[in-house]
Design a protein around this motif. Structure first.
Motif, PDB file in Angstrom:
ATOM      1  N   ASN A  96       6.125  53.429   2.803  1.00 44.90           N
ATOM      2  CA  ASN A  96       4.770  52.884   2.905  1.00 44.90           C
ATOM      3  C   ASN A  96       3.837  53.780   3.693  1.00 44.90           C
ATOM      4  N   ASN A  97       2.573  53.722   3.332  1.00 43.82           N
ATOM      5  CA  ASN A  97       1.529  54.308   4.162  1.00 43.82           C
ATOM      6  C   ASN A  97       0.812  53.168   4.870  1.00 43.82           C
ATOM      7  N   TYR A  98       0.873  53.176   6.176  1.00 46.97           N
ATOM      8  CA  TYR A  98       0.218  52.135   6.981  1.00 46.97           C
ATOM      9  C   TYR A  98       0.048  52.719   8.373  1.00 46.97           C
ATOM     10  N   TYR A  99      -1.040  53.497   8.509  1.00 44.14           N
ATOM     11  CA  TYR A  99      -1.214  54.299   9.715  1.00 44.14           C
ATOM     12  C   TYR A  99      -1.454  53.470  10.968  1.00 44.14           C
ATOM     13  N   GLU A 100      -1.788  52.184  10.822  1.00 44.54           N
ATOM     14  CA  GLU A 100      -1.911  51.342  12.017  1.00 44.54           C
ATOM     15  C   GLU A 100      -0.564  51.224  12.723  1.00 44.54           C
ATOM     16  N   CYS A 154      -0.577  57.425  -5.221  1.00 43.64           N
ATOM     17  CA  CYS A 154      -1.100  57.835  -3.920  1.00 43.64           C
ATOM     18  C   CYS A 154      -1.792  59.183  -4.059  1.00 43.64           C
ATOM     19  N   SER A 189      -9.990  45.886   7.768  1.00 49.10           N
ATOM     20  CA  SER A 189      -8.623  45.475   8.144  1.00 49.10           C
ATOM     21  C   SER A 189      -8.621  44.888   9.547  1.00 49.10           C
ATOM     22  N   TYR A 208      -9.486  50.141   9.914  1.00 50.85           N
ATOM     23  CA  TYR A 208      -9.494  50.726   8.567  1.00 50.85           C
ATOM     24  C   TYR A 208     -10.563  49.995   7.753  1.00 50.85           C
ATOM     25  N   ASN A 237       3.616  46.014   3.273  1.00 49.01           N
ATOM     26  CA  ASN A 237       2.800  46.171   2.064  1.00 49.01           C
ATOM     27  C   ASN A 237       1.401  45.560   2.225  1.00 49.01           C
ATOM     28  N   ARG A 242      -4.298  41.919   0.678  1.00 46.85           N
ATOM     29  CA  ARG A 242      -4.757  43.303   0.556  1.00 46.85           C
ATOM     30  C   ARG A 242      -5.423  43.540  -0.792  1.00 46.85           C
ATOM     31  N   GLY A 250      -4.225  55.252  -3.963  1.00 46.48           N
ATOM     32  CA  GLY A 250      -3.677  54.145  -3.172  1.00 46.48           C
ATOM     33  C   GLY A 250      -4.432  53.851  -1.892  1.00 46.48           C
ATOM     34  N   GLY A 253      -6.571  50.850  -1.473  1.00 45.04           N
ATOM     35  CA  GLY A 253      -5.924  49.532  -1.421  1.00 45.04           C
ATOM     36  C   GLY A 253      -5.718  49.061   0.005  1.00 45.04           C
ATOM     37  N   LYS A 255      -5.097  47.272   3.410  1.00 41.20           N
ATOM     38  CA  LYS A 255      -4.127  46.215   3.767  1.00 41.20           C
ATOM     39  C   LYS A 255      -4.686  45.307   4.859  1.00 41.20           C
TER      40      LYS A 255
END
Ligand code: MTE
Length: 333
Positions: A96-100, A154, A189, A208, A237, A242, A250, A253, A255
């Motif tokens: 997953n990409n979820y930089y938080e 992505c 977000s 975000y 996810n 989201r 991606g 999108g 989240k």
């Protein structure tokens, strides 16, 4: 396992900042230099063909939340409308990409496991006649939830095929009734640095933010996802709510959305803010327009060996190309 250097896939200043970030974030150590790729366990299939609208909309009859909570991973089909095999539940929830949380794709799920997703409110405000604040549980009952099997491409040139569950953005817009001056949607977000270690760093300008033109949001392919494989979304996810726009890269999108504003000017997204020369507002998947630092002509399907051609608008050209008629897609990246 194939490894890709983060310097290949990450905006330069973020790659450099990551060094500082990692020094201060012990629990996320390991994400520094490499982004791991998925297991090579299945051949990729890709036959460019028009996406069939009917196969994109399979109503999921037994989706009430009570059922979902106990359901095993479920999808109505094993492939998308082009014949691409669905990615496995474990692949979709562990890469997953979820930089938080972290820049380590395989670290997002473990780090986000305890993230609080209930209760969850979403404010819909700005240029609307009926501003509302929804509880996500109420949205699940109010708006018809459908299964949508979509390709996710992505910007980093990897992809997956994912059976989302969600509802049309158009359904929500109908209810809040945008004013005629409203031209864009701005999505924000959640901001919760105490639960999201990445937000304790300055690697992106938090929270975000993303945006869509109102006609893009009204397109029947554009959904808010609330579930995946017939189960509620995992935090990794983007639970509980989201955005999914499958013809765009991606990163559009967004989240864990807490606010949707109808506005009259084009929102500046988190990625535009970070590197506007690399990430634009539109972010439509386009094999003919390369990222300044890598080609977008092909992609690696997570779980498969080798590369496959990337399709214009990610294979949804028939459904969305008219939104961009007459636009220079190179200038409007
Ligand atoms: N949303 C938030 N809030 N934070 C993020 O870092 N990453 C984006 C997008 N949404 C991101 C986000 C990117 S770059 C991608 S590719 C997708 O989420 C990945 O979604 P997935 O992890 O469910 O596959």
């Amino acid at each position: 396992m194939i490894k890709i250097a983060s310097s290949e896939i990450t905006p330069e200043h973020i790659y450099l900042n990551r060094r500082k970030f990692m020094v201060g974030a012990g629990s996320i150590a390991g994400a520094l230099a490499l982004a791991a790729c998925g297991k090579a366990d299945a051949p990729a299939a890709s036959a460019p063909a028009a996406a069939s609208q009917s196969t994109l909309k399979t109503p999921l009859t037994a989706f009430p939340k009570a059922t979902l909570d106990h359901a095993e991973p479920y999808a109505s089909k094993a492939q998308d409308e082009l014949g691409n095999k669905l990615n496995k539940y474990d692949e979709i929830t562990n890469y997953n990409n979820y930089y938080e949380f972290t820049t380590d794709k395989e670290g997002v799920n473990p780090l986000s496991e305890g993230f609080t997703t209930t209760p969850w409110k979403v404010e819909v405000s700005g240029l609307v006649n009926n501003p509302k604040t929804y509880d996500v549980d109420d949205m699940l009952k109010k708006f018809t939830q459908e299964e949508r099997i979509y390709r996710l491409r992505c910007v980093e040139a990897w992809s997956m095929v994912i059976p989302w569950v969600g509802f049309k953005i158009a359904d929500l817009l109908k209810e809040v009734d945008p004013k005629s001056e409203a031209k864009f949607l701005k999505f924000t977000s959640v901001m919760r640095p105490e639960e999201m270690p990445g937000q304790q760093t300055g690697m992106l300008n938090w929270p975000y933010v993303e945006g869509l033109r109102i006609d893009e949001a009204m397109n029947p392919l554009a959904i808010f996802a609330t579930g995946m494989y017939g189960k509620p979304l995992l935090a990794a996810n983007g639970a509980p709510f989201r955005l999914i726009t499958p013809w765009k890269y991606g990163f559009k999108g967004i989240k864990a959305i807490v606010k949707i504003e109808l506005v009259d000017t084009q929102p500046v997204s988190a990625w535009m803010n970070a590197a506007s020369n690399e990430y634009g507002f539109y972010a439509n998947v386009n094999p003919e327009v390369d990222h300044p630092r890598w080609s977008q002509a092909t992609e690696r399907r997570v779980g498969a060996l080798g590369h496959i051609p990337t399709l214009k608008f990610n294979g949804y050209e028939q459904e969305v190309a008219s939104l961009y008629a007459g636009m220079d897609l190179k200038a409007n990246y």
